[in-house]
Enzyme design. Structure first.
Site, PDB file in Angstrom:
ATOM      1  N   ASP A  40       0.880  -1.366   0.070  1.00  0.00           N
ATOM      2  CA  ASP A  40       0.129   0.065  -0.055  1.00  0.00           C
ATOM      3  C   ASP A  40       0.693   1.164  -0.038  1.00  0.00           C
ATOM      4  OD1 ASP A  40       0.903  -0.269   2.740  1.00  0.00           O
ATOM      5  OD2 ASP A  40      -1.256   0.521   3.398  1.00  0.00           O
ATOM      6  N   SER A  71      -9.274   4.388  28.787  1.00  0.00           N
ATOM      7  CA  SER A  71      -9.401   3.294  28.116  1.00  0.00           C
ATOM      8  C   SER A  71      -9.559   2.060  29.065  1.00  0.00           C
ATOM      9  CB  SER A  71      -8.182   2.738  27.115  1.00  0.00           C
ATOM     10  OG  SER A  71      -8.247   1.406  26.682  1.00  0.00           O
ATOM     11  N   GLY A 130      -1.967  -7.137  15.235  1.00  0.00           N
ATOM     12  CA  GLY A 130      -1.790  -6.663  14.143  1.00  0.00           C
ATOM     13  C   GLY A 130      -3.133  -6.553  13.602  1.00  0.00           C
ATOM     14  N   SER A 132      -4.937  -4.059  13.536  1.00  0.00           N
ATOM     15  CA  SER A 132      -5.183  -2.661  13.239  1.00  0.00           C
ATOM     16  C   SER A 132      -6.071  -1.951  14.548  1.00  0.00           C
ATOM     17  CB  SER A 132      -5.923  -2.172  11.991  1.00  0.00           C
ATOM     18  OG  SER A 132      -4.964  -2.643  11.003  1.00  0.00           O
ATOM     19  N   SER A 133      -5.751  -2.223  15.723  1.00  0.00           N
ATOM     20  CA  SER A 133      -6.513  -1.603  16.749  1.00  0.00           C
ATOM     21  C   SER A 133      -6.047  -0.018  16.723  1.00  0.00           C
ATOM     22  CB  SER A 133      -6.162  -1.905  18.109  1.00  0.00           C
ATOM     23  OG  SER A 133      -4.633  -2.020  18.431  1.00  0.00           O
ATOM     24  N   GLU A 166      -1.259   9.159  12.027  1.00  0.00           N
ATOM     25  CA  GLU A 166      -0.219   8.155  12.366  1.00  0.00           C
ATOM     26  C   GLU A 166       1.120   8.486  11.561  1.00  0.00           C
ATOM     27  OE1 GLU A 166      -1.947   4.487  12.607  1.00  0.00           O
ATOM     28  OE2 GLU A 166      -0.160   3.457  12.985  1.00  0.00           O
ATOM     29  N   ASP A 178      -4.778   0.189   6.152  1.00  0.00           N
ATOM     30  CA  ASP A 178      -5.836  -0.209   7.353  1.00  0.00           C
ATOM     31  C   ASP A 178      -6.937   0.881   7.704  1.00  0.00           C
ATOM     32  OD1 ASP A 178      -3.588  -1.896   7.648  1.00  0.00           O
ATOM     33  OD2 ASP A 178      -2.652  -0.850   9.348  1.00  0.00           O
ATOM     34  N   TYR A 228       9.431  -1.739   9.959  1.00  0.00           N
ATOM     35  CA  TYR A 228       8.429  -1.320   8.820  1.00  0.00           C
ATOM     36  C   TYR A 228       9.105  -0.059   8.042  1.00  0.00           C
ATOM     37  CZ  TYR A 228       4.080   0.232   6.767  1.00  0.00           C
ATOM     38  OH  TYR A 228       3.098   0.397   6.175  1.00  0.00           O
TER      39      TYR A 228
HETATM   40  C1  GLA Z   1       0.668  -2.129   8.386  1.00  0.00           C
HETATM   41  C2  GLA Z   1       0.329  -0.911   8.074  1.00  0.00           C
HETATM   42  C3  GLA Z   1      -0.320  -1.015   6.555  1.00  0.00           C
HETATM   43  C4  GLA Z   1       0.445  -2.051   5.726  1.00  0.00           C
HETATM   44  C5  GLA Z   1       0.526  -3.282   6.329  1.00  0.00           C
HETATM   45  C6  GLA Z   1       1.237  -4.183   5.301  1.00  0.00           C
HETATM   46  O1  GLA Z   1      -0.747  -2.708   8.761  1.00  0.00           O
HETATM   47  O2  GLA Z   1      -0.026  -0.219   8.898  1.00  0.00           O
HETATM   48  O3  GLA Z   1      -0.246   0.363   5.874  1.00  0.00           O
HETATM   49  O4  GLA Z   1       1.556  -1.433   4.960  1.00  0.00           O
HETATM   50  O5  GLA Z   1       1.376  -3.038   7.582  1.00  0.00           O
HETATM   51  O6  GLA Z   1       0.830  -4.782   4.214  1.00  0.00           O
END
Ligand code: GLA
Length: 393
Positions: A40, A71, A130, A132-133, A166, A178, A228
């Protein structure tokens, strides 16, 4: 706990922490990516879907300029306060930086937020999975801002501002996938998203007599953010080298595999060459996978998921032993249509499509063999594809 129960408890918590009534409750989902990983930020196609797991927040506007956060999942952090006149990243503010970042991004985009708010949240996404919280919290904050301050409802903008928060406020250089998956989710559909143009299509996920099963390595992965950002840099280096022979190239995923093979020697560093190879082939795989799914060929879709894992393991090197064991143990089981790591990697989860009558064997065998090989106990979640954000109470 049912979602209704989570909402009830959240209202109670809100009253305890902030008193009174008049709060409104919102929800935004987490996501799982079915295929199209780490592309992405290379202008590629991705295929995520929103989950019915996500984050809830009870929110009420204040008269002054204070922001107060709490929270349920991180009760030990207590109430964390911030001020509309001092919206800066502060390490000690922990998770609230994501929400503060969204307020900051909305204001940067010209939206008027004249008064602060009280915000209590509670999430059903397993922590550090992983799934996406953080994107879910960003999209949730945006949803609350739109509703509380009367901004026009625009979920694509909400996703973009979540990403800006972010990238620029928290300092994690993520792509748009995400936030887009969370903001634009649709029940029972995955989103085929072109990240270069943000054109997208919803695609049903006709897995018939099978389930979407997520398996959590339960491995802590603290170093994921810096690794990353390294991958992003390596992709940028590969792109710069390719631009020497193809000046008009704007992103790695503009290349088809055949073109890449002709040009790849222009990438000087062999590591960067491998990274680029993953990006180009993963993009082609994702487009093919969605075509196969549209034709109802779920078996072919599953094989492409497996190939995606191999590429992430060998060429992009974002897997880890735990994810590899989960994928390899899954591949051994008849009735597993496809299995791969999902999300950023270095820990987190695999996503699996498992035939209904193999789910028990899957949980049993993968669980047992994973623990034998890694000493860790995995968690299994049979998930459903859900809708994007909404006001829920
Ligand atoms: C994380 C990042 C996303 C994407 C994925 C890998 O979740 O937040 O933008 O790059 O890794 O696909």
């Amino acid at each position: 706990m049912t979602d209704q129960k989570v909402i009830e408890e959240l209202r109670k918590t809100f009253e305890e922490k902030f008193g009174g009534e008049g709060e409104r409750v919102f929800f935004a989902p987490g996501r799982v990516n079915l295929i199209g990983e780490h592309i992405d930020y290379n202008g590629g196609h991705v295929f995520p879907c929103a989950l019915t797991l996500g984050t809830y927040a009870a929110v009420r506007k204040r008269e002054d300029r204070k922001l107060r956060f709490y929270s349920v999942n991180l009760a030990e952090d207590g109430v964390i306060e911030a001020d509309l006149d001092d919206l800066t990243y502060k390490k000690e503010d922990g998770w609230t930086n994501y929400a503060k970042g969204v307020v900051w991004a909305y204001r940067q985009a010209g939206m008027d937020i004249p008064a602060g708010f009280d915000f209590a949240c509670s999430g059903t996404i397993p922590p550090k999975s992983g799934l996406s919280s953080s994107a879910s919290l960003e999209v949730l904050t945006g949803e609350a801002l739109m509703k509380l301050y009367g901004f026009e409802e625009d979920q694509v903008r909400n996703a973009k501002l979540g990403q800006i928060a972010e990238n620029q406020f928290v300092g994690m250089n993520c792509g748009i996938m995400d936030q887009f998956a969370s903001a634009m989710g649709q029940k029972d559909k995955a989103i085929f998203l072109n990240t270069a143009t943000l054109d997208f299509q919803y695609a049903p996920v006709p897995i018939g007599e099978a389930k979407l099963v997520i398996v959590n390595t339960n491995k802590p992965h603290e170093l994921a953010n810096s690794a990353y950002n390294d991958r992003r840099r390596e992709c940028e280096t590969a792109l710069k080298d390719l631009q020497k022979v193809r000046p008009e190239l704007k992103a790695l995923c503009e290349l088809k595999p055949e073109e890449f093979e002709l040009l790849s020697n222009a990438i000087a560093d062999p590591v960067c060459r491998k990274r680029a190879k993953h990006a180009v082939y993963e993009d082609a795989r994702t487009t093919e996978a969605v075509e196969k799914l549209n034709q109802g060929d779920i078996a072919a879709f599953g094989k492409l998921m497996n190939a995606s894992h191999v590429s992430l393991r060998d060429d992009f090197e974002v897997s880890c032993r735990e994810l590899d064991v989960l994928a390899e143990e899954a591949w051994k089981i008849p009735g597993v249509i496809g299995a791969r790591m999902t999300g950023g990697g270095f820990g987190g989860c695999t996503v699996n499509i498992v035939e209904d009558n193999s789910v028990d064997t899957f949980v049993d065998q993968v669980g047992k063999n994973y623990t034998e090989k890694t000493g860790l106990v995995p968690s299994f979640y049979i998930v459903s594809i859900g809708d994007g954000p909404s006001e829920v109470g």
